[in-house]
Design a protein around this motif. Sequence first.
Motif, PDB file in Angstrom:
ATOM      1  N   TRP A 130       0.781  -1.232   0.000  1.00  0.00           N
ATOM      2  CA  TRP A 130       0.000   0.000   0.000  1.00  0.00           C
ATOM      3  C   TRP A 130       0.820   1.292   0.000  1.00  0.00           C
ATOM      4  O   TRP A 130       0.289   2.370   0.257  1.00  0.00           O
ATOM      5  CB  TRP A 130      -0.966   0.072   1.202  1.00  0.00           C
ATOM      6  CG  TRP A 130      -1.723  -1.176   1.494  1.00  0.00           C
ATOM      7  CD1 TRP A 130      -1.658  -2.372   0.847  1.00  0.00           C
ATOM      8  CD2 TRP A 130      -2.706  -1.358   2.536  1.00  0.00           C
ATOM      9  NE1 TRP A 130      -2.526  -3.278   1.409  1.00  0.00           N
ATOM     10  CE2 TRP A 130      -3.168  -2.685   2.457  1.00  0.00           C
ATOM     11  CE3 TRP A 130      -3.220  -0.522   3.529  1.00  0.00           C
ATOM     12  CZ2 TRP A 130      -4.134  -3.196   3.328  1.00  0.00           C
ATOM     13  CZ3 TRP A 130      -4.171  -1.031   4.394  1.00  0.00           C
ATOM     14  CH2 TRP A 130      -4.620  -2.355   4.295  1.00  0.00           C
TER      15      TRP A 130
ATOM     16  N   SER B 277       7.855   5.212  10.694  1.00  0.00           N
ATOM     17  CA  SER B 277       6.854   4.246  10.223  1.00  0.00           C
ATOM     18  C   SER B 277       5.464   4.703  10.643  1.00  0.00           C
ATOM     19  O   SER B 277       5.317   5.597  11.487  1.00  0.00           O
ATOM     20  CB  SER B 277       7.129   2.856  10.806  1.00  0.00           C
ATOM     21  OG  SER B 277       6.816   2.849  12.171  1.00  0.00           O
ATOM     22  N   GLY B 278       4.476   4.054  10.076  1.00  0.00           N
ATOM     23  CA  GLY B 278       3.104   4.391  10.440  1.00  0.00           C
ATOM     24  C   GLY B 278       2.859   4.199  11.925  1.00  0.00           C
ATOM     25  O   GLY B 278       2.245   5.035  12.592  1.00  0.00           O
ATOM     26  N   ALA B 279       3.364   3.080  12.444  1.00  0.00           N
ATOM     27  CA  ALA B 279       3.154   2.793  13.861  1.00  0.00           C
ATOM     28  C   ALA B 279       3.736   3.893  14.749  1.00  0.00           C
ATOM     29  O   ALA B 279       3.086   4.343  15.698  1.00  0.00           O
ATOM     30  CB  ALA B 279       3.777   1.446  14.204  1.00  0.00           C
TER      31      ALA B 279
ATOM     32  N   TYR C 219      -6.868  -0.580  12.698  1.00  0.00           N
ATOM     33  CA  TYR C 219      -5.462  -0.963  12.706  1.00  0.00           C
ATOM     34  C   TYR C 219      -4.630   0.308  12.649  1.00  0.00           C
ATOM     35  O   TYR C 219      -4.816   1.144  11.768  1.00  0.00           O
ATOM     36  CB  TYR C 219      -5.116  -1.854  11.508  1.00  0.00           C
ATOM     37  CG  TYR C 219      -3.656  -2.213  11.474  1.00  0.00           C
ATOM     38  CD1 TYR C 219      -3.148  -3.211  12.309  1.00  0.00           C
ATOM     39  CD2 TYR C 219      -2.768  -1.536  10.639  1.00  0.00           C
ATOM     40  CE1 TYR C 219      -1.799  -3.522  12.304  1.00  0.00           C
ATOM     41  CE2 TYR C 219      -1.418  -1.848  10.632  1.00  0.00           C
ATOM     42  CZ  TYR C 219      -0.940  -2.842  11.462  1.00  0.00           C
ATOM     43  OH  TYR C 219       0.396  -3.142  11.465  1.00  0.00           O
ATOM     44  N   HIS C 220      -3.722   0.449  13.610  1.00  0.00           N
ATOM     45  CA  HIS C 220      -2.901   1.651  13.653  1.00  0.00           C
ATOM     46  C   HIS C 220      -1.411   1.350  13.739  1.00  0.00           C
ATOM     47  O   HIS C 220      -0.619   2.263  13.985  1.00  0.00           O
ATOM     48  CB  HIS C 220      -3.343   2.529  14.825  1.00  0.00           C
ATOM     49  CG  HIS C 220      -4.754   3.030  14.704  1.00  0.00           C
ATOM     50  ND1 HIS C 220      -5.134   3.955  13.760  1.00  0.00           N
ATOM     51  CD2 HIS C 220      -5.877   2.700  15.376  1.00  0.00           C
ATOM     52  CE1 HIS C 220      -6.448   4.195  13.865  1.00  0.00           C
ATOM     53  NE2 HIS C 220      -6.917   3.442  14.837  1.00  0.00           N
ATOM     54  N   GLY C 221      -1.036   0.094  13.560  1.00  0.00           N
ATOM     55  CA  GLY C 221       0.378  -0.253  13.616  1.00  0.00           C
ATOM     56  C   GLY C 221       0.668  -1.206  14.763  1.00  0.00           C
ATOM     57  O   GLY C 221      -0.232  -1.560  15.523  1.00  0.00           O
TER      58      GLY C 221
ATOM     59  N   GLU D 271      -9.123   5.813  11.486  1.00  0.00           N
ATOM     60  CA  GLU D 271      -8.728   5.834  10.088  1.00  0.00           C
ATOM     61  C   GLU D 271      -9.862   6.528   9.333  1.00  0.00           C
ATOM     62  O   GLU D 271     -10.986   6.051   9.353  1.00  0.00           O
ATOM     63  CB  GLU D 271      -8.577   4.398   9.557  1.00  0.00           C
ATOM     64  CG  GLU D 271      -7.479   3.591  10.207  1.00  0.00           C
ATOM     65  CD  GLU D 271      -7.674   2.089   9.989  1.00  0.00           C
ATOM     66  OE1 GLU D 271      -7.291   1.592   8.929  1.00  0.00           O
ATOM     67  OE2 GLU D 271      -8.218   1.419  10.890  1.00  0.00           O
TER      68      GLU D 271
ATOM     69  N   ASP E 274      -5.642   8.914  11.400  1.00  0.00           N
ATOM     70  CA  ASP E 274      -4.551   8.059  10.938  1.00  0.00           C
ATOM     71  C   ASP E 274      -4.700   7.897   9.421  1.00  0.00           C
ATOM     72  O   ASP E 274      -5.410   7.027   8.942  1.00  0.00           O
ATOM     73  CB  ASP E 274      -4.625   6.715  11.666  1.00  0.00           C
ATOM     74  CG  ASP E 274      -3.577   5.723  11.166  1.00  0.00           C
ATOM     75  OD1 ASP E 274      -2.851   6.058  10.206  1.00  0.00           O
ATOM     76  OD2 ASP E 274      -3.496   4.624  11.742  1.00  0.00           O
TER      77      ASP E 274
ATOM     78  N   VAL F   1      -2.322   7.037   7.463  1.00  0.00           N
ATOM     79  CA  VAL F   1      -1.155   6.269   7.011  1.00  0.00           C
ATOM     80  C   VAL F   1      -1.475   5.518   5.716  1.00  0.00           C
ATOM     81  O   VAL F   1      -0.687   5.504   4.779  1.00  0.00           O
ATOM     82  CB  VAL F   1      -0.668   5.312   8.123  1.00  0.00           C
ATOM     83  CG1 VAL F   1       0.377   4.334   7.585  1.00  0.00           C
ATOM     84  CG2 VAL F   1      -0.090   6.106   9.290  1.00  0.00           C
ATOM     85  N   ALA F   2      -2.667   4.917   5.664  1.00  0.00           N
ATOM     86  CA  ALA F   2      -3.037   4.184   4.449  1.00  0.00           C
ATOM     87  C   ALA F   2      -3.756   5.077   3.443  1.00  0.00           C
ATOM     88  O   ALA F   2      -3.554   4.957   2.235  1.00  0.00           O
ATOM     89  CB  ALA F   2      -3.927   2.996   4.801  1.00  0.00           C
TER      90      ALA F   2
END
Length: 449
Positions: A56, A114-116, A148-150, A218, A252, A254-255
């Motif tokens: 992704w 990183s996303g986490a 999901y956040h990492g 998200e 978030d 991130v994605a």
Amino acid sequence: METREYQEWDKKYIWHPFTPMRLWLNDEPLVIERGVGAYLYDTDGHRYLDGVSSLWCNIHGHNHPHINAAIISQMQKIAHSTMLGLAGEMPARLAKELVDITPGNLTRVFYSDSGATSVEIAIKMAFQYWLNLGHKDRHLFIALKQSYHGDTMGSVSVGGIDIFHRIFGPLTFKAQFAPSPHPYRFAGTEQECRQHALDEIESLLQQYKDQVAAIVMEPLVQGAAGIIVHPEGFLRSVAGLARRYGVLLVADEVATGFGRTGTMFACEQEQAEPDIICLAKGLTGGYVPLAATLTSEQVFEVFLHEPWTETTFYHGHTYTGNAIGCAAALASLEVFEREETLAKLPGKIALIQEYLQNISKLEFVGDVRQKGMMAGVELLEDKPAKKNFDTTRRIGTTLCRRMRDKGVILRPLSDVLVIMPPLAISMNDLEFLLSIIEETIKVDLRKIV
Ligand SMILES: *Cc1c(COP(=O)(O)O)cnc(C)c1O
């Protein structure tokens, strides 16, 4: 010859992420050597369409000359210097850009890798924001089920995917979870589904009135949950609740960030203005690990007291603000402009939609979900009953393995096929990807089942 050796070394020396290693050791991994555009090449010279954008993050394709050149030219200046005590040309330039392009009033950039970590930082900032304001009890976070956040412990604490997160329960801090608004699995209309989730969030805000630090979510799509697309208006309403109850909103992205949902950021689509935003995956176009947590000036200001008052944010990573990462990110943003990446998306998004309409009619296909350039196709054992396959059968994985033999790399989330090609994929390649997916479900799945 080489390939066998690499496979052996891999199996002998590597522990893969998110991978049941017993199965891995019995399989034959592809060994990727290079990439061009939307394609990956293995050590035997076979090419595969990268249908998951290397998990992704790839946007403009692999081996893009402009991003390559930016990285090389940065290396000839400096690869990395610390941001602890020093400023840097590249991190400063990128921060200015990010503040310009992100939605709302985000004015400060905190880098990580990183996303986490970008979420970890958001959580710690939100907590300390309230502490600095004298609210010692605000350390509760509201998140969505199946979010999901990492994988660092703070990110896991606000994660709601049982198979990834449950066993680490004893190590996490407690968060409160509201339902994920997932219309397909909800007994009622889409509006009722949205309202139900909103009501639950509001009741948590009331119940834990003076304890909530932030809502973490998200925006628009819960990716790792299986591309759960939220009903329209949900994000806007959550943002409204956060305002009304005076808690921070952490988005978030991130994605979803960097064009994945069709706009540069998902928040734009519902005019949501988060207090904190997390960026990672697509930030460098998928080339170098780099992440950023952006906050509003309002959040930043409470960290400005005298240093001896303990209001300083004592958090950082060695490679924070890495110059090569920042150079790659700046180059990726330039490519967005030069190639009009976003303007070219509508045709691709429509093509995915067209194929999904046909795919949704196939046997064993349940819910089909799409937001922009991210889509999920849920495989079901019993369509009318909405009954999943037994997960131990690993139907999604088996099907993706069949696609690999046809030149397409996909990675499923359980039995949801995830379609997430690089944004820059050509219409022809996208059509190839979608037709392989359709054909494999139509022809191969029946044989497997
Ligand atoms: C992938 C992802 C993360 C974690 O990012 P990493 O770089 O893998 O740590 C966090 N949040 C969301 C929404 C993601 O999709």
